[in-house]
Write a protein that holds these residues in place. Structure first.
Motif, PDB file in Angstrom:
ATOM      1  N   UNK A 216       0.856  -1.177   0.000  1.00 25.08           N
ATOM      2  CA  UNK A 216       0.000   0.000   0.000  1.00 25.08           C
ATOM      3  C   UNK A 216       0.902   1.240   0.000  1.00 25.08           C
TER       4      UNK A 216
ATOM      5  N   UNK B 164       0.672   5.527   0.942  1.00 26.89           N
ATOM      6  CA  UNK B 164      -0.137   6.498   1.665  1.00 26.89           C
ATOM      7  C   UNK B 164       0.500   7.874   1.530  1.00 26.89           C
TER       8      UNK B 164
ATOM      9  N   UNK C  74      -3.911  11.318   3.741  1.00 29.61           N
ATOM     10  CA  UNK C  74      -4.825  10.435   3.027  1.00 29.61           C
ATOM     11  C   UNK C  74      -4.803   9.034   3.635  1.00 29.61           C
ATOM     12  N   UNK C  75      -5.682   8.184   3.126  1.00 32.68           N
ATOM     13  CA  UNK C  75      -5.741   6.812   3.619  1.00 32.68           C
ATOM     14  C   UNK C  75      -4.836   5.916   2.778  1.00 32.68           C
ATOM     15  N   UNK C  76      -4.450   4.768   3.304  1.00 37.72           N
ATOM     16  CA  UNK C  76      -3.637   3.833   2.515  1.00 37.72           C
ATOM     17  C   UNK C  76      -4.419   3.365   1.291  1.00 37.72           C
TER      18      UNK C  76
ATOM     19  N   UNK D  70      -4.232   0.521  -2.027  1.00 36.53           N
ATOM     20  CA  UNK D  70      -3.562  -0.663  -2.559  1.00 36.53           C
ATOM     21  C   UNK D  70      -2.820  -0.328  -3.847  1.00 36.53           C
TER      22      UNK D  70
ATOM     23  N   UNK E 170      -9.050   4.047  10.887  1.00 36.00           N
ATOM     24  CA  UNK E 170      -9.464   3.737   9.525  1.00 36.00           C
ATOM     25  C   UNK E 170     -10.394   2.537   9.528  1.00 36.00           C
TER      26      UNK E 170
ATOM     27  N   UNK F 251      -9.702   1.172   1.939  1.00 36.24           N
ATOM     28  CA  UNK F 251      -9.753   1.922   3.189  1.00 36.24           C
ATOM     29  C   UNK F 251     -10.655   3.145   3.049  1.00 36.24           C
ATOM     30  N   UNK F 252     -11.320   3.490   4.134  1.00 33.21           N
ATOM     31  CA  UNK F 252     -12.029   4.755   4.215  1.00 33.21           C
ATOM     32  C   UNK F 252     -11.035   5.885   4.450  1.00 33.21           C
TER      33      UNK F 252
ATOM     34  N   UNK G  93      -9.939  11.280  12.459  1.00 35.60           N
ATOM     35  CA  UNK G  93      -8.794  11.733  13.256  1.00 35.60           C
ATOM     36  C   UNK G  93      -9.292  12.137  14.632  1.00 35.60           C
TER      37      UNK G  93
END
Lengths: 113, 112
Positions: free
Chosen positions: A36, A38, A42-44, A46, B90, B103-104, B108
């Motif tokens: 992954x 990131x 932001x979110x991880x 794939x 997450x 992932x969303x 936070x």
């Protein structure tokens, strides 16, 4: 006991070079190995994943090399671009289990123009 | 449109209070997860659910309780909040337990 180890912690390469990120694992039941990336805030997401039926998987500039005997796998990013600068996480899971992914601690990649 | 909705995006809570983190996925996935990310532990597995059933719980504390009211919902209730709970939480989902994750965007949480 950390089940997935990642190295290096940080890596700096020049634009156009190949970045190599490494991971090793302990659990021999692991059979799914994703990477992954990131970006800050932001979110991880794939990037690419491999299962041990093969020892190599390519997707554009990204290639995973897998060595089952040594319990190691690596991500090669060819022709690195400044936009590739991010934190990269390797992970592993055992397909028959609960879906849990065990992540490495991450490699912060910086690509200098 | 985001495929996994997490609410709220940011949350400030007082020590000792209770909060619920919301997660809804619109991918038609059967498995859902919670992970926590902090400076100490980059991506730490918390829970996995499959068809609304708890499959795995790796949190040491009972203060963290997942709640699944619908197949595409997996909320996270946190009670007696501590400053150490400050992290990004997450939610993720996958078609099945051995499929790729999505992932969303994360919640936070800051506990003061």
């Amino acid at each position: 006991q950390q089940q997935v180890r990642q190295s290096p912690q940080s890596l700096t390469v020049w634009e156009g070079e190949t970045a190599i990120l490494n991971c090793s694992y302990e659990d021999s039941t692991f059979d799914y190995f994703p990477w992954y990336h990131q970006f800050p805030g932001e979110s991880p997401a794939l990037l690419i994943a491999i299962r041990p039926v093969s020892n190599k998987k390519e997707d554009g500039r990204f290639t995973i090399f897998f060595n089952k005997r040594e319990k190691k796998f690596s991500l090669h990013i060819a022709d690195s671009q400044p936009g590739d600068s991010a934190t990269y996480f390797c992970a592993a899971s055992a397909g028959t289990n609960t879906g849990k992914l065990t992540f490495g601690d991450g490699t912060v990649l910086t690509v200098k123009p | 449109d985001p495929k996994i909705i997490q609410k709220p995006k940011y949350l400030v809570a007082v020590t000792g209070s209770e909060k619920i983190l919301i997660c809804e996925q619109y991918l038609g996935h059967n498995a859902m997860y919670w992970y926590r990310q902090s400076a100490k532990k980059p991506l730490e597995f918390m829970f996995s659910y499959s068809y609304q059933k708890l499959m795995d719980n790796q949190t040491a504390s009972s203060r963290f309780q997942p709640q699944s009211s619908k197949k595409n919902h997996l909320d996270l209730q946190i009670t007696a909040l501590k400053p150490d709970d400050s992290a990004t939480y997450f939610c993720a989902s996958s078609q099945d337990r051995d499929s790729d994750y999505t992932f969303g965007s994360g919640t936070r949480l800051l506990v003061i």
